[in-house]
Design a protein around this motif. Structure first.
Motif, PDB file in Angstrom:
ATOM      1  N   ARG A  70       0.876  -1.167   0.000  1.00 48.90           N
ATOM      2  CA  ARG A  70       0.000   0.000   0.000  1.00 48.90           C
ATOM      3  C   ARG A  70       0.919   1.223   0.000  1.00 48.90           C
ATOM      4  O   ARG A  70       1.539   1.548   1.006  1.00 48.90           O
ATOM      5  N   ARG A  78      -5.655   4.627   3.889  1.00 49.82           N
ATOM      6  CA  ARG A  78      -6.468   3.418   3.924  1.00 49.82           C
ATOM      7  C   ARG A  78      -7.277   3.225   2.644  1.00 49.82           C
ATOM      8  O   ARG A  78      -7.724   2.114   2.345  1.00 49.82           O
ATOM      9  N   TRP A 246       1.732   0.019  10.000  1.00 45.21           N
ATOM     10  CA  TRP A 246       0.536   0.856   9.899  1.00 45.21           C
ATOM     11  C   TRP A 246      -0.653   0.058  10.397  1.00 45.21           C
ATOM     12  O   TRP A 246      -0.730  -1.154  10.193  1.00 45.21           O
ATOM     13  N   ARG A 247      -1.540   0.764  11.072  1.00 45.39           N
ATOM     14  CA  ARG A 247      -2.822   0.177  11.466  1.00 45.39           C
ATOM     15  C   ARG A 247      -3.847   1.305  11.499  1.00 45.39           C
ATOM     16  O   ARG A 247      -3.486   2.480  11.661  1.00 45.39           O
ATOM     17  N   PRO A 248      -5.125   0.983  11.326  1.00 46.09           N
ATOM     18  CA  PRO A 248      -6.146   2.041  11.347  1.00 46.09           C
ATOM     19  C   PRO A 248      -6.120   2.821  12.661  1.00 46.09           C
ATOM     20  O   PRO A 248      -5.984   2.235  13.740  1.00 46.09           O
TER      21      PRO A 248
END
Length: 463
Positions: A70, A78, A246-248
């Motif tokens: 990504r 996102r 990375w995470r929300p």
């Protein structure tokens, strides 16, 4: 009878490998598109002509050395669809400051990428995109699907920082219930012209903290009074290395990254590097050293001498095993580095057997052969040089060895050459002292066909 059958199989596999090695043939249109660069067979591409980007690892097909990232952009992170990439045969993968394979890197890890257009679009293992695709906007973001999806250098945050001479400086922590944010900046040498940008990074109870030989949790830092139980605390620019994922994030944050690891001192980082180094050494000894063929001198009745260049990015102790006069094996491989074996036979049974009659440019043989001792700094620089990791700016050692090459060339003599061993083709080489093991089914091509992939490129979206 066995020798006759073995000879017949070797010739058959070598012939079938022609198709499998088609990816290494240079198409006649390479580098003719304005403002583009495609790697050519038999030539290591210059790193400075690679396109640079950064992204989160979201998918891995380790057996075929490809995956999806990504890619970061000014847009909403996102929203960005995963973008496929493939490793070049001589790609350098670095994790925790050490050589690595895709299988070693956890999903979610943020990676720095240097990549090129597909060397041969007809045999690309990932979708081939228009050469100007990074100038197009996808989901409101620019540059998230570059056509440069064949990677020369893939490295996580600590590997990137160590290579270019950066450290992270911790400014301030804000914590509540073992989670919160850290203000930090990636900084280079004191005379650097670019002013560091302070970033906000999240952490929580899953973040690993390393100090010397200790593995700590956020709880331990709080218990020792180093971090507060709640509220803010200034750090004053403490130097560390960090792993980034990375995470929300709650609150509609577009692109805030997360701390997977914090290495508080050099000893802690060195321990992580050494562990990854040992992991990779074990892997290479079981899968063989990759190289490409520079030249073949043919003799009578199948005899030949093959000259090959070993790929870079490996630990020095692996290269030290390549010595003139020792027995060795060489097997044809596909551009994903899969062995082309021929049915259920393992690479050892189907490989050409012989010995190294010459090893050129190996800096790691000096100590082994009783030469003068090398001081630690010279040994470190020599290792980086052989791994293709020295920066070109201001470094006289880097000019002659491009990224992807070890700078080490071997001459291998065999009494039974196969069709798969021709100039520019990929091969894998094993000193006879390395372990003889059978590979899992997904890591070799049984019938010598480039179409035998698990799975095919059709699994990727068109983009």
């Amino acid at each position: 009878m066995f020798l006759v059958l073995r000879s017949w199989f070797l010739v058959l596999v070598g012939s079938l490998a022609v198709t499998a090695h088609a990816a290494n043939e240079a198409p006649g249109t390479k580098n003719q598109e304005p403002g583009t660069f495609r790697p050519e067979a038999g030539k290591f591409p210059p790193l400075e002509k690679a396109h640079s980007y950064r992204g989160e690892l979201v998918f891995v097909d380790h057996a075929n050395r490809r995956g999806s990232l990504r890619v970061t952009s000014p847009g909403i992170f996102r929203f960005t669809a995963p973008h496929p990439f493939a490793l070049l045969p001589y790609a350098l993968v670095r994790y925790h400051g050490a050589p690595a394979e895709l299988r070693d890197i956890p999903l979610g890890t943020m990676l720095h990428v240097r990549a090129f257009l597909p060397p041969d679009p007809k045999t690309s293992a990932v979708p081939v995109l228009p050469v100007n695709n990074r100038e197009k906007t996808k989901a409101g973001a620019l540059g998230v699907a570059p056509a440069e999806n064949h990677v020369l250098l893939l490295e996580d945050e600590p590997s990137h920082c160590q290579r270019v001479g950066f450290v992270w400086k911790l400014k301030e922590v804000e914590i509540k219930d073992r989670a919160g944010t850290i203000l930090a900046s990636r900084e280079g040498k004191p005379d650097a012209q670019t002013k560091p940008v302070v970033e906000t990074l999240t952490f929580d109870a899953t973040t690993r903290v390393w100090r010397g030989r200790e593995s700590l949790r956020i709880d331990h830092l709080i218990a020792e009074g180093i971090w507060p139980t709640e509220g803010k605390k200034a750090f004053g620019g403490q130097s560390v290395q960090i792993g980034i994922t990375w995470r929300p994030s709650p609150g509609g944050v577009f692109a805030r990254f997360h701390l997977s690891d914090i290495w508080l001192d050099d000893e802690a980082m060195q321990n992580a590097t050494q562990h990854q180094t040992e992991l990779h050494k074990t892997f290479i000894r079981s899968r063989w050293m990759p190289a490409w063929v520079d030249a073949v001198e043919y003799g009578k009745f199948g005899r030949a001498t093959v000259t090959a260049t070993l790929f870079g990015g490996m630990d020095p102790t692996l290269y030290a095993d390549f010595k003139a006069g020792i027995a060795a094996l060489m097997n044809a491989a596909e551009n994903t580095l899969k062995h082309t074996e021929g049915g259920t036979a393992g690479p050892t049974q189907m490989a050409a057997r012989g010995k190294f009659i010459e090893v050129r440019g190996n800096p790691f043989l000096q100590q082994i052969q009783g030469g003068p001792q090398i001081d630690s700094q010279t040994k470190s620089d020599s290792a980086k040089k052989s791994a293709g990791l020295l920066e070109s700016a201001g470094n006289p050692n880097s000019a002659s060895i491009p990224h992807g090459s070890s700078g080490i060339q071997i001459r291998f003599e065999t009494d039974l050459i196969t069709e798969g061993m021709r100039p520019t083709r990929i091969v894998k080489i094993r000193p006879a002292s390395w372990p003889d093991v059978h590979l899992p089914r997904e890591e070799y091509i049984g019938q010598g066909s480039i179409d035998e992939r698990f799975p095919t490129p059709a699994i990727f979206p068109t983009y």
